[in-house]
Design an enzyme around this catalytic site. Structure first.
Site, PDB file in Angstrom:
ATOM      1  N   SER A  51       0.694  -1.282   0.017  1.00  0.00           N
ATOM      2  CA  SER A  51      -0.069  -0.119   0.100  1.00  0.00           C
ATOM      3  C   SER A  51       0.668   1.277  -0.086  1.00  0.00           C
ATOM      4  CB  SER A  51      -0.825   0.003   1.054  1.00  0.00           C
ATOM      5  OG  SER A  51      -0.214   0.227   2.496  1.00  0.00           O
ATOM      6  N   LYS A  75       0.193   4.904   6.729  1.00  0.00           N
ATOM      7  CA  LYS A  75      -0.419   5.657   5.693  1.00  0.00           C
ATOM      8  C   LYS A  75       0.339   6.886   5.786  1.00  0.00           C
ATOM      9  CE  LYS A  75      -2.958   2.202   4.679  1.00  0.00           C
ATOM     10  NZ  LYS A  75      -2.716   1.444   3.764  1.00  0.00           N
TER      11      LYS A  75
END
Length: 182
Positions: A42, A90
């Site tokens: 990711s 993230k």
């Protein structure tokens, strides 16, 4: 007989050192920083550019987020809003008051509410992020990735950056984070 006295002193020194080292280590890990292995795709290409064959290990700075001092572009470790036993890493795309153009969220445009962040993975097609679950509470942030410490070939400081196409459209007060009007 002298040998027994030496052993006893050695044991006492070891035990007293142990009882000092453990609380100091726990405090450092709880309040200052710790290391974490980054798994998955990711955050490619920023983290794990070679995929699972060589996962990055990052230093997560807990001290810098103690007063919720999180900025656009920071890479943060967050407790997953869907599964609190899982931690995700993230990039912060928007902070409270920002208007964000989403990438598949239920609303095309979102104003990030007070006390929340908009976080996304760098590899948009392979990321479980705010485009799935919406804005994230700042209280779920528990560390900011400051350095890549493994593998040695990738030792580096992680600089905050937001891809140009992911910058906020507008902040609630009409100014960008650097103080300039768009």
């Amino acid at each position: 007989m002298a040998q027994t006295g030496f052993g006893r002193r050695y044991f006492k020194a070891f035990v007293s050192g142990f009882f000092v080292a453990v609380p100091v280590t726990v405090t450092v890990l709880d309040r200052l920083a710790y290391v974490a292995r980054v798994e998955g795709a990711s955050m490619q290409p920023s983290l794990n550019p070679d995929g699972e064959s060589s996962p990055d290990v990052v230093l997560l700075n807990r001290w810098s987020v103690r007063n919720y001092q999180v900025h656009r572009g920071d890479i943060v470790s967050v407790l997953s809003p869907k599964d609190p036993r899982q931690k995700i890493i993230k990039r912060v795309i928007g902070i409270e008051g920002d208007f964000i153009k989403t990438l598949g969220y239920k609303n095309r445009y979102v104003r990030v509410p007070d006390g929340h962040l908009w976080i996304e993975g760098d590899h948009h097609g392979h990321s479980f992020d705010s485009n799935t679950f919406g804005p994230v509470s700042r209280g779920l942030v528990h560390g900011r990735a400051s350095h890549i410490i493994w593998p040695p070939s990738r030792w580096q400081r992680i600089e905050p950056s937001v891809p140009p196409e992911r910058r906020q459209l507008l902040n609630w007060d009409g100014a960008t984070e650097d103080g300039y009007d768009d």
